[in-house]
Design a protein around this motif. Structure first.
Motif, PDB file in Angstrom:
ATOM      1  N   GLN A 185       0.864  -1.175   0.000  1.00  0.00           N
ATOM      2  CA  GLN A 185       0.000   0.000   0.000  1.00  0.00           C
ATOM      3  C   GLN A 185       0.901   1.226   0.000  1.00  0.00           C
ATOM      4  O   GLN A 185       2.069   1.151   0.387  1.00  0.00           O
ATOM      5  N   SER A 186       0.370   2.356  -0.451  1.00  0.00           N
ATOM      6  CA  SER A 186       1.121   3.615  -0.540  1.00  0.00           C
ATOM      7  C   SER A 186       2.278   3.549  -1.524  1.00  0.00           C
ATOM      8  O   SER A 186       3.156   4.410  -1.509  1.00  0.00           O
ATOM      9  N   GLU A 187       2.286   2.539  -2.405  1.00  0.00           N
ATOM     10  CA  GLU A 187       3.367   2.458  -3.395  1.00  0.00           C
ATOM     11  C   GLU A 187       3.263   3.570  -4.430  1.00  0.00           C
ATOM     12  O   GLU A 187       4.282   4.035  -4.961  1.00  0.00           O
ATOM     13  N   ASP A 188       2.041   4.041  -4.715  1.00  0.00           N
ATOM     14  CA  ASP A 188       1.884   5.122  -5.689  1.00  0.00           C
ATOM     15  C   ASP A 188       2.484   6.425  -5.177  1.00  0.00           C
ATOM     16  O   ASP A 188       3.339   7.031  -5.829  1.00  0.00           O
ATOM     17  N   ALA A 222     -11.288  -2.013   8.142  1.00  0.00           N
ATOM     18  CA  ALA A 222     -10.332  -2.981   8.663  1.00  0.00           C
ATOM     19  C   ALA A 222      -8.939  -2.755   8.092  1.00  0.00           C
ATOM     20  O   ALA A 222      -7.946  -3.167   8.684  1.00  0.00           O
ATOM     21  N   ASN A 223      -8.862  -2.104   6.942  1.00  0.00           N
ATOM     22  CA  ASN A 223      -7.571  -1.886   6.297  1.00  0.00           C
ATOM     23  C   ASN A 223      -6.941  -0.546   6.641  1.00  0.00           C
ATOM     24  O   ASN A 223      -5.833  -0.266   6.207  1.00  0.00           O
ATOM     25  N   THR A 224      -7.635   0.312   7.388  1.00  0.00           N
ATOM     26  CA  THR A 224      -7.102   1.647   7.634  1.00  0.00           C
ATOM     27  C   THR A 224      -5.815   1.603   8.448  1.00  0.00           C
ATOM     28  O   THR A 224      -4.926   2.431   8.243  1.00  0.00           O
ATOM     29  N   GLY A 225      -5.694   0.653   9.373  1.00  0.00           N
ATOM     30  CA  GLY A 225      -4.469   0.541  10.154  1.00  0.00           C
ATOM     31  C   GLY A 225      -3.273   0.194   9.291  1.00  0.00           C
ATOM     32  O   GLY A 225      -2.200   0.795   9.428  1.00  0.00           O
ATOM     33  N   ARG A 226      -3.451  -0.750   8.387  1.00  0.00           N
ATOM     34  CA  ARG A 226      -2.351  -1.120   7.485  1.00  0.00           C
ATOM     35  C   ARG A 226      -2.031   0.015   6.524  1.00  0.00           C
ATOM     36  O   ARG A 226      -0.857   0.246   6.208  1.00  0.00           O
ATOM     37  N   GLN A 227      -3.065   0.705   6.055  1.00  0.00           N
ATOM     38  CA  GLN A 227      -2.843   1.828   5.153  1.00  0.00           C
ATOM     39  C   GLN A 227      -2.029   2.922   5.843  1.00  0.00           C
ATOM     40  O   GLN A 227      -1.090   3.473   5.263  1.00  0.00           O
ATOM     41  N   LEU A 261      -8.608   8.405   5.733  1.00  0.00           N
ATOM     42  CA  LEU A 261      -8.905   7.105   6.326  1.00  0.00           C
ATOM     43  C   LEU A 261     -10.185   7.162   7.151  1.00  0.00           C
ATOM     44  O   LEU A 261     -10.932   6.170   7.216  1.00  0.00           O
ATOM     45  N   ALA A 262     -10.465   8.297   7.770  1.00  0.00           N
ATOM     46  CA  ALA A 262     -11.726   8.447   8.494  1.00  0.00           C
ATOM     47  C   ALA A 262     -12.906   8.328   7.547  1.00  0.00           C
ATOM     48  O   ALA A 262     -13.935   7.723   7.879  1.00  0.00           O
ATOM     49  N   ARG A 263     -12.777   8.846   6.352  1.00  0.00           N
ATOM     50  CA  ARG A 263     -13.857   8.748   5.377  1.00  0.00           C
ATOM     51  C   ARG A 263     -14.050   7.301   4.926  1.00  0.00           C
ATOM     52  O   ARG A 263     -15.168   6.865   4.648  1.00  0.00           O
ATOM     53  N   LEU A 277     -10.039   8.480  14.074  1.00  0.00           N
ATOM     54  CA  LEU A 277      -9.206   9.026  12.998  1.00  0.00           C
ATOM     55  C   LEU A 277      -9.442  10.516  12.817  1.00  0.00           C
ATOM     56  O   LEU A 277      -8.494  11.281  12.568  1.00  0.00           O
ATOM     57  N   VAL A 278     -10.691  10.978  12.933  1.00  0.00           N
ATOM     58  CA  VAL A 278     -10.981  12.405  12.817  1.00  0.00           C
ATOM     59  C   VAL A 278     -10.275  13.185  13.922  1.00  0.00           C
ATOM     60  O   VAL A 278      -9.658  14.234  13.674  1.00  0.00           O
ATOM     61  N   LEU A 279     -10.366  12.702  15.143  1.00  0.00           N
ATOM     62  CA  LEU A 279      -9.730  13.398  16.259  1.00  0.00           C
ATOM     63  C   LEU A 279      -8.214  13.434  16.093  1.00  0.00           C
ATOM     64  O   LEU A 279      -7.568  14.451  16.385  1.00  0.00           O
TER      65      LEU A 279
END
Length: 328
Positions: A185-188, A222-227, A261-263, A277-279
């Motif tokens: 992830q984040s390779e782009d 579920a993927n936001t932590g890894r992202q 990620l909050a969205r 995530l928002v906070l």
């Protein structure tokens, strides 16, 4: 040699690949090839390509290396001066390649040409959600904060630019890397930002939602932590290139990433994760609130609303209409 190559990384996309290839073969530009990289698929991905008789299509099969590895294989095999990227489940509008070729021909200082995108669902139906990024004045700071390229099926790359950022990591003796294959992830954004920090190539967009970007709802939060972990690793990797740049821009960029990620968590009806995530985003920097108040406040309100009875289902419906999210 063809003027342009379109690299299609393909992993278990038998259901969507025929439509993807049809959209690419329907391009109004004529002088191009398509390089499909079957990245260790266990379904009929390779057989679908083998059944096609169009001489513009080439198939390369390899053991699974991930999205970055499939792109690198395709770029290495591509023969065009311009190289487009299109994932095996996304679509291109017929005039996309021609528009990017005209842009790159006219602007020799541009290394990455990209477009906006329209989001579609699993059945290729429009979701009424668009990425309408900034097209001009894109510097390293804006790339870091907002990544206007948006997704991996939006850009067309200049081969000469790719030659500038190619490298071989320790232990690699067979081929160059452009995208870092250690990232899933984040390779782009790692590649785009590395380009902006180490070269003078410009990044510029063209008008129109020329990419149709397929999104898959469900299971996103579920993927936001890894992202987030991948994004932080990207920052850690690139920070030595320009410590002052990262010291100045990382807080705002991190706030934008956390809001994004909050969205995603809102999209999945995950209220606790969205609120957290928002906070965290607001604690990092208030710049998203100052620069994009409507979008930021909408995210905050949607996260808060998920505490109400039945809010998870309503959050998913609202998100499909207002909030963008990537593939799950």
């Amino acid at each position: 040699m063809p003027k342009a190559s379109i690299v299609v990384p393909a992993y278990n996309v038998a259901e969507t690949l025929p439509e993807t290839l049809s959209s690419l073969l329907a391009q109004t530009a004529q002088d191009f090839e398509i390089v499909v990289v079957d990245d260790g698929s266990t379904d009929a991905t390779a057989e679908i390509v083998q059944r096609l008789s169009d001489p513009r299509i080439r198939l390369i099969s390899q053991e699974n290396r991930g999205l970055a590895g499939a792109r690198n294989t395709g770029i290495a095999a591509a023969r065009g001066a311009y190289i487009g990227l299109c994932d095996g489940d996304d679509l291109w509008r017929p005039g996309k390649l021609a528009a990017h070729i005209a842009h790159l021909d006219a602007r020799p200082e541009v290394g990455i040409s990209y477009s906006g995108s329209e989001f579609i669902d699993a059945a290729s139906r429009p979701l009424g959600v668009f990425q309408r990024p900034r097209l001009r004045g894109v510097d390293a700071a804006h790339l870091f904060r907002r990544n206007p390229i948006g997704n991996g099926s939006a850009p067309v790359l200049r081969r000469a630019m790719l030659d500038r950022v190619a490298y071989r990591p320790a232990g690699e003796t067979q081929r160059d890397w452009w995208f870092d294959e250690t990232f899933r992830q984040s390779e782009d954004i790692e590649m785009w930002l590395r380009l902006a920090l180490t070269t003078d190539w410009e990044v510029e967009g063209i008008p129109g939602a020329l990419t149709l970007y397929r999104v898959n709802g469900g299971g996103l939060s579920a993927n936001t932590g890894r992202q987030l972990a991948a994004w932080e690793r990207m920052v850690e990797k690139l920070a030595p290139l320009n410590p002052a740049f990262f010291a100045a821009h990382a807080p705002a960029a991190r706030a934008y990433q956390l809001r994004y990620l909050a969205r995603r968590a809102v999209s999945d009806g995950d209220g606790p994760r969205a609120r957290d995530l928002v906070l965290r985003a607001l604690a990092c920097s208030r710049r998203p609130l100052a620069e994009e108040p409507a979008k930021t406040l909408t995210t905050c309100a949607a996260a808060a609303a998920l505490t109400l009875p039945g809010a998870a289902r309503l959050g998913r419906i609202a998100t499909q209409r207002r909030l963008s999210y990537p593939k799950g």
